[in-house]
Design an enzyme around this catalytic site. Structure first.
Site, short mmCIF file in Angstrom:
data_model
loop_
_atom_site.label_atom_id
_atom_site.label_comp_id
_atom_site.label_asym_id
_atom_site.label_seq_id
_atom_site.Cartn_x
_atom_site.Cartn_y
_atom_site.Cartn_z
N LYS A 21 -14.26 -80.16 5.40
CA LYS A 21 -15.15 -79.77 4.31
C LYS A 21 -14.46 -78.76 3.40
O LYS A 21 -14.56 -78.83 2.17
CB LYS A 21 -16.45 -79.17 4.86
CG LYS A 21 -17.49 -80.19 5.17
CD LYS A 21 -18.28 -80.57 3.94
CE LYS A 21 -18.85 -81.94 3.98
NZ LYS A 21 -20.16 -82.15 4.40
N LYS A 41 -15.22 -100.67 9.10
CA LYS A 41 -16.64 -100.78 9.40
C LYS A 41 -17.50 -100.58 8.15
O LYS A 41 -17.02 -100.10 7.13
CB LYS A 41 -17.03 -99.79 10.49
CG LYS A 41 -16.80 -98.34 10.15
CD LYS A 41 -17.37 -97.47 11.27
CE LYS A 41 -17.53 -96.06 10.76
NZ LYS A 41 -18.17 -95.16 11.66
N LYS A 81 -21.27 -96.31 3.63
CA LYS A 81 -21.65 -96.20 2.22
C LYS A 81 -20.55 -95.56 1.38
O LYS A 81 -20.52 -95.70 0.19
CB LYS A 81 -22.97 -95.47 2.06
CG LYS A 81 -23.03 -94.14 2.74
CD LYS A 81 -24.44 -93.59 2.75
CE LYS A 81 -24.54 -92.47 3.75
NZ LYS A 81 -25.41 -92.74 4.86
#
Ligand code: TRP
Length: 335
Positions: A114, A197, A200
């Site tokens: 992050k 896989k 989104k």
């Protein structure tokens, strides 16, 4: 009577549920609520680490509640609530932060990632994400936490914080929660873009959502990546083709899969036909979810009732924990 294990998991309110989420997690939640005491909540406090605006925050949370209900979470069986409806979580978080060390927090993989991704906003909430998550879990004194692989390190820290508290105050108060990792048992759902896989963040067209309308599903499936077709009998399927077959395995009948498999093996397959069939079978599979989502969207009163009910149940438990923790720490009883 033997007590059922307490199962708890948090849901990040980002984006809509797709088939990958459904088969990768939600289906398991739905199953677990039958046999365990389950707590599922929307992690909206955690969302603040990325500074959403109030309108987006609210609409995302609402949408997630709707989609999880549509996917089969039953508010009569599981406790479904918003993290922010349990302000006691914040008090326990404060206590846990007093015994969490900068070094260990800085070493967390998700924190490092992050920090790299949003260098302009490395706030203290990001750093203490694991203590907030620990608070979510131990405030309900959960035993089992169904999470994906990416959350295992956080769960390990929860165990550390719970043990540390027990040791520090010489109590055997918090159960040490276990990760319930169902990644292995579940079918991996591939995306439509030929590799990897369903997700989104993998780009437009890769994921099919539970709340997606049939026209859009058809379009996406018809655009799925394929190749020029098999050239030899019984040849191994390359990844993009295998992916379409894997999707069929979860939504189509065994006969359908066998039929296209045979066509592939004798080199007579037409991908257009396969995709048409796959699209229709996905649409059939998602139809009940799609309808339910649209129905729930119109039913504000019901959504409110569900969330109120969840908050009340989850809060009773959380208040008891914080009351006892305050006593253990040595604070005066105030509630
Ligand atoms: N960190 C989890 C995620 O990113 C969400 C979460 C917050 C959670 N609190 C939790 C998961 C407690 C399990 C238990 O997906």
């Amino acid at each position: 009577m033997e007590k059922k294990p307490i199962v708890l998991s948090g849901i990040r309110p980002t984006g809509n549920l797709h088939l990958g989420n459904y088969f990768g997690a939600v289906k398991n939640f739905v199953k677990m609520q039958e046999t365990n005491e389950c707590y599922f909540f929307i992690a909206d406090y955690h969302m603040l680490t990325t500074h959403p605006n109030p309108k987006d925050l609210q609409s995302n949370v609402r949408q997630v509640v709707i989609e999880y209900l549509a996917a089969g979470l039953d508010p009569e069986k599981a406790t479904l609530y918003l993290q922010s409806d349990i302000p006691e979580t914040a008090e326990l978080y404060l206590f846990l932060n007093m015994n969490a060390y900068l070094g260990e927090l800085e070493r967390v993989t998700t924190f490092k990632e992050k920090a790299r991704k949003q260098p302009e906003n490395i706030n203290a909430g990001l750093l203490t994400y694991p203590t907030l998550m620990a608070s979510d879990i131990i405030i309900q004194r959960a035993h089992l936490v169904p999470v994906g692989k990416d959350q295992e390190q956080h769960l390990e820290m929860t165990r550390t914080f719970a043990r540390r508290f027990n040791r520090m105050y010489k109590v055997d108060y918090f159960p040490i929660p276990k990760a319930y990792n169902f990644d292995q048992e579940l079918v991996k759902i591939p995306g439509l873009d030929g590799s990897g896989k369903m997700g989104k963040s993998e780009g437009e067209g890769n994921a099919v959502f539970l709340g997606e309308d049939p026209t859009s599903i058809r379009k996406k499936v018809m655009r799925a990546v394929t190749d020029n077709g098999p050239t030899e009998m019984n040849q191994e399927k390359p990844e993009p083709i295998q992916n379409l077959f894997s999707l069929m395995e979860v939504v189509s009948s065994p006969d359908t899969v066998a039929h296209f498999d045979e066509d592939y093996n004798n080199c007579s397959i037409r991908y257009g036909d396969l995709k048409k069939q796959l699209a229709e079978d996905i649409i059939n599979f998602t139809a009940p979810f799609y309808e339910k989502i649209n129905e729930l969207k119109k039913n504000d009163a019901y959504i409110k009732k569900v969330i109120d009910m969840g908050a009340e149940k989850a809060r009773v438990n959380a208040q008891k924990t914080v009351r006892e923790v305050r006593e253990i720490i040595g604070f005066r009883k105030i509630y």
